[in-house]
Write a protein that holds these residues in place. Structure first.
Motif, PDB file in Angstrom:
ATOM      1  N   ALA A 157      25.820  45.130  62.821  1.00  0.00           N
ATOM      2  CA  ALA A 157      26.893  44.884  61.856  1.00  0.00           C
ATOM      3  C   ALA A 157      28.265  45.181  62.442  1.00  0.00           C
ATOM      4  O   ALA A 157      29.226  45.364  61.707  1.00  0.00           O
ATOM      5  N   ASN A 158      28.350  45.240  63.744  1.00  0.00           N
ATOM      6  CA  ASN A 158      29.600  45.542  64.435  1.00  0.00           C
ATOM      7  C   ASN A 158      30.515  44.319  64.387  1.00  0.00           C
ATOM      8  O   ASN A 158      30.254  43.302  65.036  1.00  0.00           O
ATOM      9  N   LEU A 159      31.594  44.419  63.650  1.00  0.00           N
ATOM     10  CA  LEU A 159      32.474  43.254  63.476  1.00  0.00           C
ATOM     11  C   LEU A 159      33.171  42.850  64.771  1.00  0.00           C
ATOM     12  O   LEU A 159      33.441  41.670  64.987  1.00  0.00           O
ATOM     13  N   ASP A 160      33.458  43.807  65.633  1.00  0.00           N
ATOM     14  CA  ASP A 160      34.038  43.442  66.933  1.00  0.00           C
ATOM     15  C   ASP A 160      33.055  42.624  67.763  1.00  0.00           C
ATOM     16  O   ASP A 160      33.438  41.673  68.449  1.00  0.00           O
ATOM     17  N   GLU A 161      31.761  42.995  67.692  1.00  0.00           N
ATOM     18  CA  GLU A 161      30.757  42.217  68.418  1.00  0.00           C
ATOM     19  C   GLU A 161      30.593  40.830  67.801  1.00  0.00           C
ATOM     20  O   GLU A 161      30.432  39.832  68.519  1.00  0.00           O
ATOM     21  N   LEU A 162      30.638  40.749  66.480  1.00  0.00           N
ATOM     22  CA  LEU A 162      30.560  39.439  65.835  1.00  0.00           C
ATOM     23  C   LEU A 162      31.745  38.561  66.236  1.00  0.00           C
ATOM     24  O   LEU A 162      31.599  37.348  66.455  1.00  0.00           O
ATOM     25  N   ALA A 163      32.915  39.174  66.344  1.00  0.00           N
ATOM     26  CA  ALA A 163      34.085  38.429  66.812  1.00  0.00           C
ATOM     27  C   ALA A 163      33.883  37.934  68.247  1.00  0.00           C
ATOM     28  O   ALA A 163      34.298  36.823  68.605  1.00  0.00           O
ATOM     29  N   GLU A 164      33.240  38.760  69.064  1.00  0.00           N
ATOM     30  CA  GLU A 164      32.935  38.352  70.441  1.00  0.00           C
ATOM     31  C   GLU A 164      32.006  37.148  70.461  1.00  0.00           C
ATOM     32  O   GLU A 164      32.197  36.208  71.251  1.00  0.00           O
ATOM     33  N   LEU A 165      30.981  37.138  69.601  1.00  0.00           N
ATOM     34  CA  LEU A 165      30.066  36.004  69.538  1.00  0.00           C
ATOM     35  C   LEU A 165      30.815  34.725  69.167  1.00  0.00           C
ATOM     36  O   LEU A 165      30.580  33.661  69.744  1.00  0.00           O
ATOM     37  N   LEU A 166      31.709  34.835  68.196  1.00  0.00           N
ATOM     38  CA  LEU A 166      32.485  33.666  67.793  1.00  0.00           C
ATOM     39  C   LEU A 166      33.354  33.174  68.950  1.00  0.00           C
ATOM     40  O   LEU A 166      33.468  31.960  69.188  1.00  0.00           O
ATOM     41  N   TYR A 167      33.941  34.097  69.682  1.00  0.00           N
ATOM     42  CA  TYR A 167      34.794  33.714  70.812  1.00  0.00           C
ATOM     43  C   TYR A 167      33.991  33.010  71.904  1.00  0.00           C
ATOM     44  O   TYR A 167      34.396  31.955  72.410  1.00  0.00           O
ATOM     45  N   LEU A 168      32.850  33.573  72.268  1.00  0.00           N
ATOM     46  CA  LEU A 168      32.044  32.968  73.332  1.00  0.00           C
ATOM     47  C   LEU A 168      31.592  31.562  72.958  1.00  0.00           C
ATOM     48  O   LEU A 168      31.530  30.669  73.802  1.00  0.00           O
ATOM     49  N   ALA A 169      31.281  31.357  71.679  1.00  0.00           N
ATOM     50  CA  ALA A 169      30.810  30.039  71.244  1.00  0.00           C
ATOM     51  C   ALA A 169      31.939  29.049  71.036  1.00  0.00           C
ATOM     52  O   ALA A 169      31.828  27.879  71.415  1.00  0.00           O
ATOM     53  N   SER A 170      33.050  29.507  70.431  1.00  0.00           N
ATOM     54  CA  SER A 170      34.082  28.574  69.962  1.00  0.00           C
ATOM     55  C   SER A 170      35.432  28.699  70.648  1.00  0.00           C
ATOM     56  O   SER A 170      36.250  27.772  70.571  1.00  0.00           O
ATOM     57  N   GLY A 171      35.697  29.854  71.262  1.00  0.00           N
ATOM     58  CA  GLY A 171      37.019  30.082  71.826  1.00  0.00           C
ATOM     59  C   GLY A 171      38.009  30.641  70.821  1.00  0.00           C
ATOM     60  O   GLY A 171      39.150  30.956  71.182  1.00  0.00           O
ATOM     61  N   LEU A 172      37.621  30.770  69.539  1.00  0.00           N
ATOM     62  CA  LEU A 172      38.482  31.398  68.540  1.00  0.00           C
ATOM     63  C   LEU A 172      38.509  32.902  68.809  1.00  0.00           C
ATOM     64  O   LEU A 172      37.474  33.562  68.773  1.00  0.00           O
ATOM     65  N   LYS A 173      39.696  33.447  69.078  1.00  0.00           N
ATOM     66  CA  LYS A 173      39.805  34.829  69.521  1.00  0.00           C
ATOM     67  C   LYS A 173      40.409  35.690  68.416  1.00  0.00           C
ATOM     68  O   LYS A 173      41.517  35.437  67.960  1.00  0.00           O
TER      69      LYS A 173
END
Length: 624
Positions: free
Chosen positions: A520-536
């Protein structure tokens, strides 16, 4: 190129059979899945619009669906709630979300009414409306087989309705594949009114990824962590049936009993409906597309009463809703009732609440005990209640009234029966832990869609997290203490934000924050979104965005359903009566303490504390 997306949204106007494509990119502010669905619904659904032609329903997969991420296969369904008039959002598993994107589409926006029965085919980047007349009346397993026979393609997945949706029961739902339900808000009835039998997706398109190698390494890490997770191991061992049904593994999980008149079932009473009692009929396990945590059971039972029962699923809500809440202790009757809900396309929670209400009405002499069609309303009468499920699915007898939902049924029956209708915002409640678990209860009270825990209710209390973990993650040492009220308003609000993020990304909540807080780590979830989409973005911005969507949903329910603080309530039963036994004996809610939790909840969200309504939509674009 729009990384992590198929790149297209499809508008379907059933009234004139117009199919129109639009680029996904202008909508990236709302990410996808539930966030995108709630935004599109809020923008296009007019308040007061009553006809089926004016109703919108949005089906959307998140950016992490079809990327190879473990447990990344969820699809969001957003619509105006047929039961409450407010928002409805559902999150469904199976293969459909992956196939939707692989077929070339990130989201579908459906409105209008078809002149004839149709189904929507999405295949390798093309869309068409096909004749569904031969599919009318088919139950879900027969519908699946008919679609496979028609298209001869094992890539096929579908989202469709059974007879309950065709009969426009408000407790009907969309079913994905065989046993995955988008179980809230009467989505089945919406399809039925629109003469839309199903959406079929066939495709193999590769989804472009921003950092393919980085995501591949992250997937390896996540798979290792899931394989070593105790929560995942528990789900693999027994599904949610084992984790939370009939007391769960620990024996500490409460359960609704006889229309929630109590929330305790003794070990002896629980034994016949616990997960291990079903293992003699288990033929395997199943899960969603690419899932390494197969939490669904497949069963085959040779029943003297019902013949051969072949079934899939059996989550904790079926065990609670179709057994203990009806006084049933027979695995045979429970499995049959669950199977019928799947086949007719019925929301288990809505069926449970409506039938339990009828049972208590009969017990108190408000309606006759003997009903048409071989239905005798008495606690524990499994065969009669199986017949009642059929009646709800077919829209006949007492089932026609109960299929409208428990609130509408109580209004129709009258005679003081309204006090026996267990609802929040007109939506039936099939729950547990309402008297004993404070944050859990508050999440159900404040749910924008009404009646359920899959919004703001955290698992911290059921998981009994330690004071140290509660302090470290939530700045609240009592986050895992079921009986504590302190800090629970803030905890529920934070959970709402997390759940929006999970639903919008297209991830499975069971692992990503529900049973295992390490995911449930929101920073890690943000990392997943970045790796997939480039949205930082970072975790703090992501939480802010999630709460923005939650606020939008609250505004929708206020505007369309008239809901405010006065409706963030549980029935008086949970304040006036206590748990009869077990570890939570004597527990019940207290009005004064609940009001304090509500104050804290609204204040944290920046809403008006007196009315419980947002002052305005907060800023929080993911692109800022």
């Amino acid at each position: 190129m729009t990384f992590a997306y198929s790149g297209k949204i499809l508008w379907i106007n059933l009234s004139n059979a117009e199919l129109r494509e639009e680029a996904t990119e202008p909508y990236l502010e709302w990410i996808g899945g539930r966030g995108l669905g709630s935004y599109l619904l809020s923008k296009h659904q007019k308040p007061g619009a009553a006809s089926a032609a004016e109703e919108f329903i949005v089906i959307a997969a998140g950016p992490l669906v079809a990327t190879g991420l473990p447990l990344g296969s969820r699809t969001a369904v957003s619509a105006r709630n047929r039961l409450s008039g407010g928002i409805s959002y559902s999150n469904v598993g199976g293969d459909f979300g992956n196939r939707l994107k692989m077929a070339g589409y990130d989201a579908l926006i459906i409105h209008g009414v078809s002149q004839k029965p149709v189904y929507l085919l999405l295949q390798d980047g093309k869309a068409s409306l096909l004749n569904a007349r031969p599919l009318l009346g088919l139950k879900i397993s027969a519908l699946r087989q008919a679609l496979l026979d028609a298209h001869q393609d094992n890539r096929l997945s579908f989202l469709g309705i059974g007879p309950a949706g065709e009969n426009k029961a408000a407790v009907s739902c969309l079913m994905a594949d065989r046993a995955h339900a988008a179980g809230w808000g009467g989505s089945g009835a919406i399809f039925g009114d629109k003469r839309l039998k199903a959406v079929v997706a066939i495709g193999s398109k590769d989804i472009p990824l921003f950092d393919k190698e980085g995501l591949r390494k992250k997937i390896q890490e996540l798979n290792w962590r899931i394989n070593t997770s105790e929560a995942a191991a528990g789900l693999i061992r027994g599904g949610t049936h084992g984790m939370a049904g009939a007391g769960g593994y620990s024996g500490l999980v409460p359960t609704g009993v006889k229309n929630l008149q109590d929330e305790y079932l003794s070990p002896e009473e629980s034994a016949p409906i616990k997960e291990d009692a079903f293992r003699q009929w288990e033929t395997g396990r199943s899960g969603c597309f690419g899932c390494g945590v197969p939490c669904l059971h497949t069963y085959r039972m040779e029943s003297a009463r019902y013949g051969q029962i072949i079934s899939e699923g059996m989550h904790a809500n079926s065990v609670r809703g179709l057994a203990s809440n009806w006084g049933i202790d027979s695995a045979e009757d429970l499995l049959m009732a669950h199977t019928l809900c799947n086949e007719y396309g019925l929301n288990v929670d809505g069926v449970s609440a409506a039938a339990a209400f009828a049972l208590e009405c009969a017990e108190k002499g408000i309606i006759p005990k003997e009903q048409a069609g071989g239905v005798t309303l008495e606690w524990g009468n499994g065969p009669a209640l199986v017949n009642l499920v059929k009646q709800i699915g077919e829209g006949v007898g007492l089932g026609k009234t109960l299929g409208k939902g428990v609130f509408a049924a109580a209004q129709e029956i009258g005679k003081g029966s309204q006090k026996l209708a267990m609802t929040v915002k007109k939506v039936g409640v099939n729950e547990q832990g309402l008297r004993s678990h404070r944050a859990w209860a508050l999440g159900i009270m404040t749910s924008t869609r009404g009646g359920g825990h899959l919004g703001g209710s955290p698992q911290t209390e059921n998981r009994r997290i330690s004071a140290e973990v509660g302090q470290r993650i939530f700045n609240n040492p009592q986050a895992g203490a079921p009986g504590a009220y302190a800090g629970k308003g803030k905890l529920v609000a934070q959970t709402e934000g997390l759940k929006v993020v999970i639903d919008s990304f297209g991830l499975c909540y069971f692992i990503y924050g529900w049973y295992d807080l390490s995911f449930a780590n929101l920073d890690e979830l943000a990392e997943l979104l970045y790796l997939a989409s480039g949205l930082k973005l970072n975790g703090a911005k992501l939480l802010k965005w999630g709460l923005r969507v939650h606020t939008l949903e609250r505004q929708f329910s206020a505007e369309h359903g008239g809901y405010s603080r006065k409706d963030d309530r549980l029935p008086e039963r949970f304040f006036e009566t206590a748990v009869s036994g077990g570890p939570y004996k004597g527990a019940h809610l207290t009005h004064t303490e609940v009001e304090k939790m509500l104050d804290e909840y609204y204040a944290y969200l920046g809403w008006d504390v007196e009315t419980g309504l947002p002052n305005n939509l907060p800023e929080g674009s993911v692109q800022q």
